[in-house]
Enzyme design. Structure first.
Site, PDB file in Angstrom:
ATOM      1  CE  LYS A  39      -4.177   1.543   2.648  1.00 23.60           C
ATOM      2  NZ  LYS A  39      -4.935   1.262   3.702  1.00 23.60           N
ATOM      3  CB  SER A 114      -8.136   3.135   2.454  1.00 21.62           C
ATOM      4  OG  SER A 114      -7.305   2.619   3.747  1.00 21.62           O
ATOM      5  CB  SER A 138      -8.060  -0.137   5.110  1.00 25.42           C
ATOM      6  OG  SER A 138      -8.941   0.883   4.824  1.00 25.42           O
TER       7      SER A 138
HETATM    8  N1  GLN Z   1     -13.297   2.748   5.922  1.00 24.71           N
HETATM    9  C1  GLN Z   1     -12.616   3.012   7.144  1.00 24.71           C
HETATM   10  C2  GLN Z   1     -12.383   4.602   7.363  1.00 24.71           C
HETATM   11  O1  GLN Z   1     -12.536   5.327   6.389  1.00 24.71           O
HETATM   12  C3  GLN Z   1     -11.412   2.294   7.432  1.00 24.71           C
HETATM   13  C4  GLN Z   1     -10.431   2.806   6.628  1.00 24.71           C
HETATM   14  C5  GLN Z   1      -9.019   2.014   7.065  1.00 24.71           C
HETATM   15  O2  GLN Z   1      -8.886   0.994   7.907  1.00 24.71           O
HETATM   16  N2  GLN Z   1      -7.920   2.665   6.883  1.00 24.71           N
HETATM   17  O3  GLN Z   1     -11.659   5.116   8.399  1.00 24.71           O
END
Ligand code: GLN
Length: 442
Positions: A39, A114, A138
């Site tokens: 990532k 994400s 994510s």
């Molecule tokens: N969808 C969640 C958020 O927007 C989790 C995102 C993540 O784990 N980075 O915070």
């Protein structure tokens, strides 16, 4: 295949799916034992690191994150930096400053977020592992939407050194792959104490003993409001688990519903302080009118380069930490966090794992996502947030496909430091589940 052919194929795959921000375009793969991607919020000396944000465009770190250095030491070659929601803020990877990765099963749908680019890479590149980061879901969300396995270890199991923080008390680095054996092989490689990260593991080393799960608990609250196609696949998976000799029992976990609001308070509180460092002076973009005073330069720079979701989270997180509101929001959310942890511990006294669907619906189309309000998209995380808030390890296993061929996932959660049973579960499941690989026609 020659290195040049492999890389030209990679480039064509990327044109189609847009899973990478920066990637290996030429050069030698050398005698790499395996290829991996990460990532783009993990710092890498070889490639730009932007964490999905225009504010970091052009940022080339001087060092590799610990997890990358460890995979390289094992003979791995880093081939790509996977596209993602800006700083991890999102559920569909549509909040990236650099294009949107496309779902391998349907280009008009999201990869999830994400870590959407990581899930896509794991799904479309043969024999590939991709590192993702989970703050509130994510890894499991995109793994579920792209039909891959994905493991999130306990908080602290993998060093966060070199990770661009979203929420420091929540961020966990994990692995996405089509073959669960790869997760079993590489999680111990990236795990362990690191003197550069004081929150990294003080527990015993991660040992893979292949301990099988005997019983799982399904919270009744977790199967309410789930789309029918997801629920059908999930129920069928419960039958399959029973036939594998695993006891499946329904339990009540009413505390789960408090996790999501508490998470969005804690995560945005932490994020809003983390983003304070991006002022156009040290990292990435440095353009702007240098004749302005500091505050004006800072404001104009951040107005221009942060995306809408980052701004929303700065506002929300600053509000929840403000004097006078802190006890009502931030401190209260910390208490809720303890309630959620206790709820898991109670279930783990009698069961090896908590099992739920991973996402309440299959990957949505981009058109439908554009019509969602921020709160509607936050709500989609209601099953992936609780284990993240608790810091407990969890796993997405693909468990079916709907009539349109879109993947459906289920999520196992075990007690802290018990990654062993999750990895073993994934391998056992994989022996009898017919996983579908997306067709990559170029
Ligand atoms: N969808 C969640 C958020 O927007 C989790 C995102 C993540 O784990 N980075 O915070």
């Amino acid at each position: 295949m020659s290195d040049a052919d492999t890389l030209s194929k990679l480039s064509r795959i990327n044109d189609k799916y847009q899973m990478f921000n920066d990637f290996c375009r030429d050069g030698e793969l050398g005698d790499a034992k395996f290829l991996f991607s990460v990532k783009d919020n993990l710092t890498s000396a070889e490639y730009e690191t932007c964490a999905g944000s225009r504010i970091l465009e052009g940022y080339r770190p001087v060092f590799d994150a610990t997890c990358i250095a460890k995979l390289k030491a094992e003979g791995g070659k880093l081939i790509g930096k996977a596209n993602m929601d800006e700083f991890g803020f999102g559920t569909f990877s549509t909040n990236s400053g650099f294009g949107i990765p496309r779902n391998p099963f349907d280009l008009s749908r999201s990869c999830g977020g994400s870590s959407g680019g990581s899930a896509c890479a794991a799904a479309v590149i043969d024999d590939h592992i991709s590192l993702g980061v989970s703050t509130g879901g994510s890894i499991c969300c995109p793994a579920s939407f792209c039909g891959t396995y994905g493991i999130v270890p306990s908080y602290g199991r993998v060093s966060r050194y070199g990770l661009i923080d979203y929420g420091n008390s929540l961020d966990k680095i994990g692995i996405l792959a089509m073959d669960p054996k790869q997760m079993t092989k590489y999680l111990p490689v990236i795990a362990g104490k690191d003197k550069e990260d004081p929150t990294s593991c003080v527990q015993p080393e991660l040992k893979i003993t292949h301990k099988k799960m005997k019983s799982v608990a399904v919270p009744r609250e977790a199967v309410e409001g789930i789309a029918k196609d997801v629920l059908d696949a999930f129920n069928k998976a419960l039958e399959d688990l029973r036939s594998m000799g695993i006891d499946v029992e329904y339990v009540d976990m009413p505390e789960l519903k408090y996790a999501m609001p508490a998470y969005y308070i804690l995560a945005t509180s932490e994020a809003s302080t983390n983003l304070a460092r991006y002022v156009g002076m040290r990292y990435g973009q440095q353009e702007g009118d240098l004749t302005l005073g500091f505050d004006d330069y800072f404001t104009s720079f951040r107005t221009q380069y942060f995306g809408d979701e980052a701004k929303r989270r700065i506002l929300l997180g600053t509000y929840t930490r403000m004097e006078g509101f802190r006890d009502r929001y931030y401190a209260k959310a910390l208490q809720v966090r303890m309630v959620v942890i206790d709820a898991y511990k109670k279930v783990f006294a009698d069961h090896d794992a908590v099992l739920t669907p991973t996402m309440p619906f299959v990957s949505p189309k981009f058109d439908d996502i554009s019509r969602m309000t921020p709160v509607e998209s936050y709500k989609a995380d209601f099953l992936t947030v609780p284990p993240n808030l608790a810091g407990t390890p969890h796993l997405n296993c693909p468990c079916g496909y709907n009539a349109d061929g879109m993947p459906i996932g289920m999520q196992f959660v075990t007690d802290h430091w018990n990654e062993d049973q999750l990895l073993t579960m994934a391998e056992e499941w994989d022996k009898q589940f017919e996983i579908r690989k997306a067709e990559v026609s170029l």
